[in-house]
Design an enzyme around this catalytic site. Structure first.
Site, PDB file in Angstrom:
ATOM      1  N   HIS A 167       2.629   3.404   6.058  1.00 32.32           N
ATOM      2  CA  HIS A 167       3.773   2.533   6.302  1.00 32.32           C
ATOM      3  C   HIS A 167       5.066   3.282   5.999  1.00 32.32           C
ATOM      4  O   HIS A 167       5.042   4.388   5.446  1.00 32.32           O
ATOM      5  CB  HIS A 167       3.670   1.248   5.455  1.00 32.32           C
ATOM      6  CG  HIS A 167       3.683   1.473   3.977  1.00 32.32           C
ATOM      7  ND1 HIS A 167       2.572   1.283   3.169  1.00 32.32           N
ATOM      8  CD2 HIS A 167       4.664   1.887   3.143  1.00 32.32           C
ATOM      9  CE1 HIS A 167       2.881   1.554   1.922  1.00 32.32           C
ATOM     10  NE2 HIS A 167       4.144   1.937   1.871  1.00 32.32           N
TER      11      HIS A 167
HETATM   12  P1  TYD Z   1      -0.614  -1.568  -0.468  1.00 35.64           P
HETATM   13  O1  TYD Z   1       0.774  -1.686   0.052  1.00 35.64           O
HETATM   14  O2  TYD Z   1      -1.718  -1.871   0.495  1.00 35.64           O
HETATM   15  O3  TYD Z   1      -0.846  -0.112  -1.074  1.00 35.64           O
HETATM   16  P2  TYD Z   1      -0.760   1.303  -0.326  1.00 35.64           P
HETATM   17  O4  TYD Z   1       0.490   1.288   0.454  1.00 35.64           O
HETATM   18  O5  TYD Z   1      -0.751   2.305  -1.416  1.00 35.64           O
HETATM   19  O6  TYD Z   1      -1.977   1.439   0.541  1.00 35.64           O
HETATM   20  O7  TYD Z   1      -0.742  -2.487  -1.746  1.00 35.64           O
HETATM   21  C1  TYD Z   1      -1.966  -2.975  -2.216  1.00 35.64           C
HETATM   22  C2  TYD Z   1      -1.783  -4.378  -2.765  1.00 35.64           C
HETATM   23  O8  TYD Z   1      -0.940  -4.378  -3.913  1.00 35.64           O
HETATM   24  C3  TYD Z   1      -1.143  -5.314  -1.743  1.00 35.64           C
HETATM   25  O9  TYD Z   1      -1.775  -6.572  -1.891  1.00 35.64           O
HETATM   26  C4  TYD Z   1       0.286  -5.419  -2.208  1.00 35.64           C
HETATM   27  C5  TYD Z   1       0.180  -5.219  -3.699  1.00 35.64           C
HETATM   28  N1  TYD Z   1       1.353  -4.574  -4.305  1.00 35.64           N
HETATM   29  C6  TYD Z   1       2.125  -5.263  -5.220  1.00 35.64           C
HETATM   30  O10 TYD Z   1       1.873  -6.450  -5.516  1.00 35.64           O
HETATM   31  N2  TYD Z   1       3.180  -4.637  -5.804  1.00 35.64           N
HETATM   32  C7  TYD Z   1       3.485  -3.362  -5.521  1.00 35.64           C
HETATM   33  O11 TYD Z   1       4.452  -2.810  -6.080  1.00 35.64           O
HETATM   34  C8  TYD Z   1       2.685  -2.640  -4.555  1.00 35.64           C
HETATM   35  C9  TYD Z   1       3.003  -1.201  -4.195  1.00 35.64           C
HETATM   36  C10 TYD Z   1       1.628  -3.287  -3.983  1.00 35.64           C
END
Ligand code: TYD
Length: 139
Positions: free
Chosen positions: A55
């Site tokens: 992303h």
């Molecule tokens: P996600 O964005 O999928 O992680 P990555 O980009 O590393 O693959 O995030 C995983 C889960 O955690 C998703 O449900 C969103 C949550 N999250 C939070 O609640 N707070 C945060 O600061 C982050 C980065 C993710």
């Protein structure tokens, strides 16, 4: 505005305060890092073969520090794609807003810490690569 990948330095050295007991790194918002730190999160226990990230963000700026282990971070500004090996706790990788990023090839035990300029906000995410390219073109 995030600088183009061609001119921005990839890894920023962090000052290590070492003595005969070992090493310590302190990162102060607005001093060692060019934004106030609103949020810290870290990625660990990553399952084999997983690719995370995939992303970009409209406004969020982040610095990544691999505090243990190693992984590959791919940065993509819509024109240039660059793979960066993160394997040292004493360097940080700035990931500015509007940079598509992916993290892969996590070695067992890897801990990737992220310092973020804003609180978590799902509306700031661009999760579709073609939407990212369109957003780049209309800026
Ligand atoms: P996600 O964005 O999928 O992680 P990555 O980009 O590393 O693959 O995030 C995983 C889960 O955690 C998703 O449900 C969103 C949550 N999250 C939070 O609640 N707070 C945060 O600061 C982050 C980065 C993710």
């Amino acid at each position: 505005m995030t600088e183009p990948l061609t001119t921005s330095p990839a890894l920023v050295p962090l000052t290590v305060r070492g003595d005969d007991r070992g090493s310590l790194i302190a990162i102060e918002g607005g001093r060692d890092i060019p934004f106030e730190i609103a949020r810290v999160y870290y990625i660990f226990d990553t399952a084999p073969g997983v690719v995370r990230g995939l992303h970009a963000h409209y406004t969020l700026d982040q610095w990544l520090v691999c505090v243990n282990g190693h992984c590959i971070v791919t940065l993509d500004d819509g024109h240039i794609r660059r793979d960066v090996l993160m394997s040292q706790a004493n360097v940080a990788l700035p990931v500015g807003h509007m940079i598509w990023h992916e993290m892969r090839d996590f070695a067992p035990g890897t801990v990737l810490m992220v310092l973020a300029s804003e609180h978590y906000r799902e509306a700031d995410y661009i999760r579709d690569y073609n939407a990212f390219l369109s957003a780049i073109r209309t800026r």
